[in-house]
Design a protein around this motif. Structure first.
Motif, PDB file in Angstrom:
ATOM      1  N   ALA A 222       0.828  -1.205   0.000  1.00 11.00           N
ATOM      2  CA  ALA A 222       0.000   0.000   0.000  1.00 11.00           C
ATOM      3  C   ALA A 222       0.866   1.261   0.000  1.00 11.00           C
ATOM      4  N   VAL A 223       2.008   1.213   0.712  1.00 10.19           N
ATOM      5  CA  VAL A 223       2.919   2.365   0.725  1.00 10.19           C
ATOM      6  C   VAL A 223       3.479   2.607  -0.675  1.00 10.19           C
ATOM      7  N   LEU A 224       3.897   1.539  -1.346  1.00 10.95           N
ATOM      8  CA  LEU A 224       4.415   1.684  -2.709  1.00 10.95           C
ATOM      9  C   LEU A 224       3.349   2.226  -3.648  1.00 10.95           C
ATOM     10  N   ARG A 225       2.142   1.703  -3.525  1.00  6.80           N
ATOM     11  CA  ARG A 225       1.055   2.153  -4.412  1.00  6.80           C
ATOM     12  C   ARG A 225       0.711   3.612  -4.156  1.00  6.80           C
ATOM     13  N   SER A 226       0.590   3.976  -2.890  1.00  6.34           N
ATOM     14  CA  SER A 226       0.258   5.356  -2.550  1.00  6.34           C
ATOM     15  C   SER A 226       1.351   6.315  -3.015  1.00  6.34           C
ATOM     16  N   SER A 227       2.606   5.899  -2.818  1.00 12.85           N
ATOM     17  CA  SER A 227       3.721   6.745  -3.240  1.00 12.85           C
ATOM     18  C   SER A 227       3.699   6.959  -4.745  1.00 12.85           C
ATOM     19  N   ALA A 228       3.433   5.878  -5.485  1.00 14.40           N
ATOM     20  CA  ALA A 228       3.417   5.989  -6.945  1.00 14.40           C
ATOM     21  C   ALA A 228       2.269   6.869  -7.430  1.00 14.40           C
ATOM     22  N   LEU A 229       1.068   6.648  -6.891  1.00 15.03           N
ATOM     23  CA  LEU A 229      -0.100   7.390  -7.369  1.00 15.03           C
ATOM     24  C   LEU A 229      -0.044   8.867  -6.983  1.00 15.03           C
ATOM     25  N   ASN A 230       0.248   9.151  -5.730  1.00 14.48           N
ATOM     26  CA  ASN A 230       0.186  10.526  -5.249  1.00 14.48           C
ATOM     27  C   ASN A 230       1.290  11.394  -5.827  1.00 14.48           C
ATOM     28  N   GLU A 231       2.530  10.887  -5.839  1.00 20.83           N
ATOM     29  CA  GLU A 231       3.639  11.713  -6.284  1.00 20.83           C
ATOM     30  C   GLU A 231       3.646  11.894  -7.802  1.00 20.83           C
ATOM     31  N   ILE A 232       3.333  10.823  -8.544  1.00 23.71           N
ATOM     32  CA  ILE A 232       3.276  10.960 -10.003  1.00 23.71           C
ATOM     33  C   ILE A 232       2.135  11.882 -10.408  1.00 23.71           C
ATOM     34  N   ARG A 233       1.050  11.855  -9.643  1.00 21.07           N
ATOM     35  CA  ARG A 233      -0.090  12.730  -9.948  1.00 21.07           C
ATOM     36  C   ARG A 233       0.308  14.201  -9.881  1.00 21.07           C
ATOM     37  N   HIS A 234       1.258  14.526  -9.019  1.00 24.91           N
ATOM     38  CA  HIS A 234       1.714  15.905  -8.878  1.00 24.91           C
ATOM     39  C   HIS A 234       2.987  16.175  -9.674  1.00 24.91           C
ATOM     40  N   GLY A 235       3.324  15.273 -10.586  1.00 23.83           N
ATOM     41  CA  GLY A 235       4.464  15.520 -11.452  1.00 23.83           C
ATOM     42  C   GLY A 235       5.810  15.197 -10.858  1.00 23.83           C
ATOM     43  N   HIS A 236       5.847  14.423  -9.755  1.00 26.19           N
ATOM     44  CA  HIS A 236       7.119  14.067  -9.122  1.00 26.19           C
ATOM     45  C   HIS A 236       7.361  12.568  -9.279  1.00 26.19           C
ATOM     46  N   LEU A 237       8.650  12.221  -9.338  1.00 24.34           N
ATOM     47  CA  LEU A 237       8.996  10.805  -9.346  1.00 24.34           C
ATOM     48  C   LEU A 237       8.863  10.247  -7.937  1.00 24.34           C
ATOM     49  N   PRO A 238       8.227   9.091  -7.754  1.00 24.02           N
ATOM     50  CA  PRO A 238       8.007   8.560  -6.406  1.00 24.02           C
ATOM     51  C   PRO A 238       9.305   8.144  -5.727  1.00 24.02           C
ATOM     52  N   ALA A 239       9.305   8.248  -4.384  1.00 25.95           N
ATOM     53  CA  ALA A 239      10.501   7.928  -3.600  1.00 25.95           C
ATOM     54  C   ALA A 239      10.620   6.434  -3.315  1.00 25.95           C
ATOM     55  N   PHE A 240       9.486   5.733  -3.150  1.00 29.96           N
ATOM     56  CA  PHE A 240       9.476   4.296  -2.863  1.00 29.96           C
ATOM     57  C   PHE A 240      10.332   3.972  -1.637  1.00 29.96           C
ATOM     58  N   THR A 241      10.033   4.605  -0.514  1.00 31.49           N
ATOM     59  CA  THR A 241      10.813   4.413   0.707  1.00 31.49           C
ATOM     60  C   THR A 241      10.126   3.397   1.604  1.00 31.49           C
TER      61      THR A 241
END
Length: 393
Positions: free
Chosen positions: A142-161
Motif C-alpha cells: 500500500a505504501v508503494l502504491r500510494s507513493s506511486a499514485l500521489n507523487e506521479i499525480r503531482h508531477g514528481h517521481l516517487p521515492a518508494f521508501t
C-alpha cells in the motif's frame, strides 16, 4: 476479514470431516416397535411406571394415565417432554388411551477432545502468524502504491521508501534506482534541448536583423517571407522546449470548437507560399471538432514540414470521422519503398523523430493516438486520431 473467513472455513471443513454418520430413526416408529414387542415385560430396557416402580434405570418408560395428570385438550400424537432431574428428562408420545410412551434422555458430560483442542490451537497460531506476515506485506504494498499514485499525480517521481527489514525493500530499492535513472535522463534531455534551442536562437536573431535590412533596402516581400519563416522556427523552438520540460500537461489544455476544413486550409496556405509542391485538402466543409487549436496547429505543421522533405510533387491532407474519432491524415507521394530498402531503420525513424514526438505527445494530450504507415500515393501517411469531443472532468 481474511483471518475470520479462513478460521470459519477450516472449522467447517473440520466439522464435516469428523461428523458422525449416525442413522436417523423416527421417534414414533421407535416407540411403537419397542412397546409393542415388550408389552408385558419389565426391566431396565422397558418399564411400566407405577406407584411402586419409578423405572429409574429403564431406557423406555410406559406411563399409565393414572400416574400422570393429563388433560382432554392434549391432542393425539403430541410429544411431551418431562423433566426428572437437571440432567435427565423423558421425551414422551401421547397414546390413544391417554398413556405415554417415553424415551429417557440423559445429558452427556461434554468432554473436549484433545485433538480438537490441539487443532484449534495450531490453527490459531497459524492464523496469527499469517495475519502478521500478510499485514506487513500488504502495508508495504500500500505504501508503494500510494507513493506511486500521489507523487506521479503531482508531477514528481516517487521515492518508494520502505523499512530495511521489509520483504519488499529490494523491490523498492530497484524502483528507486530506476526513478533516479529516469530523472537523470530527463534532466540530460532538458539540458540538451535547451542547449540546441539556444544555439538556434542566435542565428535566428541575426536573420531577423538581415530581414530588417532587406526591408530597408526596398525588398519588403522577401523580408516578410523571411520573417514568417523565422517566426515558424521560433515557434518550433518553443514547442521543443515545452516537450523537453514536460510542460504538455492536461491541466493546461484549453479546448475550443472550430471548423476543421477552414483550419486546414489556412495552414496549407502558409506552406504553399514557399515551395512548388501541390497541396490538396479533402475535408467535409461542416466538420466541427473540439481540440486545443494551438497544439493541433503545431502537430499538423510538423507533419506538413516533414512531408515536404520527402514529397515528389504533391501533398494530400484528408480527414474523416470513424468510431467517435477524427482521423487527420497527411500523405506524401515520395518513394517510401525505395527509402525503406535503402535504409535498415524503421520507416518512422527515417523522418524527423523529434517533430513526430511532439505530434505523438499532442495526440496523447487529446486522448488520441498517432499512426505512421505507407501511403497509397507512394510515400508515407501520418495519421492524427483525436476524439471529436473531449470529455469534461
Amino acid at each position: 476479514m481474511t483471518v475470520p473467513i479462513l478460521a470459519y472455513t477450516v472449522n467447517t471443513l473440520h466439522r464435516w470431516h469428523t461428523a458422525d454418520s449416525a442413522p436417523v430413526i423416527a421417534l414414533d416408529t421407535l416407540l411403537s416397535q419397542t412397546f409393542t414387542t415388550h408389552q408385558h415385560s419389565s426391566g431396565k430396557v422397558v418399564c411400566i411406571m407405577s406407584a411402586e416402580e419409578d423405572c429409574a434405570d429403564a431406557v423406555f418408560v410406559h406411563i399409565k394415565p393414572q400416574i400422570w395428570q393429563h388433560t382432554e385438550t392434549t391432542g393425539q400424537d403430541k410429544y411431551l417432554e418431562l423433566s426428572e432431574t437437571a440432567d435427565r428428562r423423558l421425551l414422551c408420545q401421547h397414546q390413544s388411551d391417554n398413556s405415554l410412551y417415553c424415551l429417557r434422555l440423559e445429558a452427556e458430560n461434554a468432554t473436549l477432545d484433545k485433538k480438537l483442542l490441539f487443532s484449534l490451537l495450531f490453527y490459531s497460531v497459524l492464523f496469527i502468524a499469517f495475519f502478521i506476515y500478510t499485514g506487513n506485506l500488504f502495508k508495504d504494498a500500500a505504501v508503494l502504491r500510494s507513493s506511486a499514485l500521489n507523487e506521479i499525480r503531482h508531477g514528481h517521481l516517487p521515492a518508494f521508501t520502505l523499512s530495511k527489514k521489509s520483504y519488499l525493500e529490494p523491490l523498492a530499492h530497484s524502483l528507486q534506482n530506476m526513478t533516479a535513472r529516469v530523472a537523470e535522463l530527463t534532466h540530460f534531455q532538458t539540458e540538451i534541448a535547451e542547449t540546441i534551442c539556444h544555439d538556434i536562437k542566435t542565428p535566428v536573431a541575426r536573420m531577423h536583423f538581415i530581414a530588417h535590412q532587406l526591408d530597408k533596402k526596398g525588398d519588403p516581400q522577401t523580408a516578410q517571407q523571411l520573417m514568417r519563416n523565422l517566426g515558424e522556427i521560433e515557434d518550433n523552438i518553443n514547442e521543443y522546449l515545452m516537450l523537453a520540460q514536460n510542460h504538455y500537461t492536461p491541466d493546461e489544455m484549453a479546448y475550443e470548437n472550430f471548423n476543421l476544413a477552414d483550419f486546414l486550409h489556412q495552414m496549407v496556405d502558409l506552406f504553399t507560399q514557399d515551395n512548388q509542391l501541390t497541396f490538396n485538402v479533402a475535408v467535409e466543409s461542416d466538420l466541427i471538432i473540439t481540440a486545443n487549436k494551438r497544439l493541433l496547429h503545431r502537430a499538423i505543421a510538423n507533419l506538413l514540414s516533414n512531408a515536404m522533405r520527402y514529397a515528389g510533387t504533391r501533398i494530400n491532407v484528408t480527414a474523416d470521422v470513424a468510431d467517435g474519432y477524427c482521423h487527420i491524415v497527411v500523405h506524401d507521394d515520395g518513394q517510401a519503398a525505395s527509402q525503406n530498402v535503402a535504409s535498415r531503420r524503421p520507416a518512422e525513424s527515417l523522418h524527423h523523430s523529434l517533430g513526430l514526438s511532439i505530434v505523438r505527445r499532442v495526440c496523447m494530450q487529446h486522448n488520441g493516438h498517432f499512426g505512421f504507415s505507407a501511403s497509397l500515393h507512394g510515400g508515407h501517411a501520418a495519421t492524427i486520431s483525436i476524439p471529436i469531443t473531449q470529455a469534461k472532468e
